[in-house]
Design a protein around this motif. Structure first.
Motif, short mmCIF file in Angstrom:
data_model
loop_
_atom_site.label_atom_id
_atom_site.label_comp_id
_atom_site.label_asym_id
_atom_site.label_seq_id
_atom_site.Cartn_x
_atom_site.Cartn_y
_atom_site.Cartn_z
N UNK A 14 0.84 -1.20 0.00
CA UNK A 14 0.00 0.00 0.00
C UNK A 14 0.87 1.25 0.00
N UNK A 15 1.97 1.21 0.74
CA UNK A 15 2.89 2.35 0.76
C UNK A 15 3.48 2.59 -0.63
N UNK A 16 3.83 1.53 -1.33
CA UNK A 16 4.35 1.66 -2.70
C UNK A 16 3.29 2.26 -3.63
N UNK A 17 2.05 1.80 -3.50
CA UNK A 17 0.96 2.36 -4.31
C UNK A 17 0.76 3.84 -3.98
N UNK A 22 1.02 9.44 -5.57
CA UNK A 22 1.47 10.80 -5.29
C UNK A 22 2.31 11.35 -6.44
N UNK A 23 3.14 10.50 -7.03
CA UNK A 23 3.92 10.91 -8.19
C UNK A 23 3.01 11.23 -9.37
N UNK A 24 2.00 10.41 -9.59
CA UNK A 24 1.02 10.66 -10.66
C UNK A 24 0.29 11.98 -10.43
N UNK A 51 -7.32 10.96 -8.53
CA UNK A 51 -6.10 10.54 -7.85
C UNK A 51 -6.08 11.05 -6.41
N UNK A 52 -6.60 12.26 -6.17
CA UNK A 52 -6.68 12.77 -4.79
C UNK A 52 -7.53 11.85 -3.94
N UNK A 53 -8.64 11.38 -4.49
CA UNK A 53 -9.51 10.46 -3.76
C UNK A 53 -8.80 9.13 -3.49
N UNK A 54 -8.06 8.65 -4.48
CA UNK A 54 -7.34 7.40 -4.32
C UNK A 54 -6.24 7.52 -3.26
#
Length: 68
Positions: A14-17, A22-24, A51-54
């Motif tokens: 989850x941390x990697x995702x 965040x990069x996206x 992406x903000x929601x994700x």
């Protein structure tokens, strides 16, 4: 059955995702400021919103550590 804690590997995934999303988000935000095509701008704005929601949801998983 209720899961109270995620495993270390699950937290790591989850941390990697979260780092990737965040990069996206950073890239879409930066490109949105530079784009001149309205349609592309709309696509980038929609991506930023999603992406903000994700990112928020992924942060909740880490913060709650899987508590249901």
């Amino acid at each position: 059955m209720e899961t109270k804690y995620m495993g270390l590997h699950e937290t790591h995934e989850i941390h990697e995702l979260l780092m990737f999303k965040n990069l996206c988000l950073t890239k879409a935000t930066a490109m949105g400021a530079l784009v001149q095509d309205q349609e592309l701008g709309n696509i980038l704005n929609a991506d930023v919103t999603a992406t903000k929601q994700q990112v928020q949801r992924l942060q909740e998983f880490i913060t709650n550590r899987g508590v249901q």
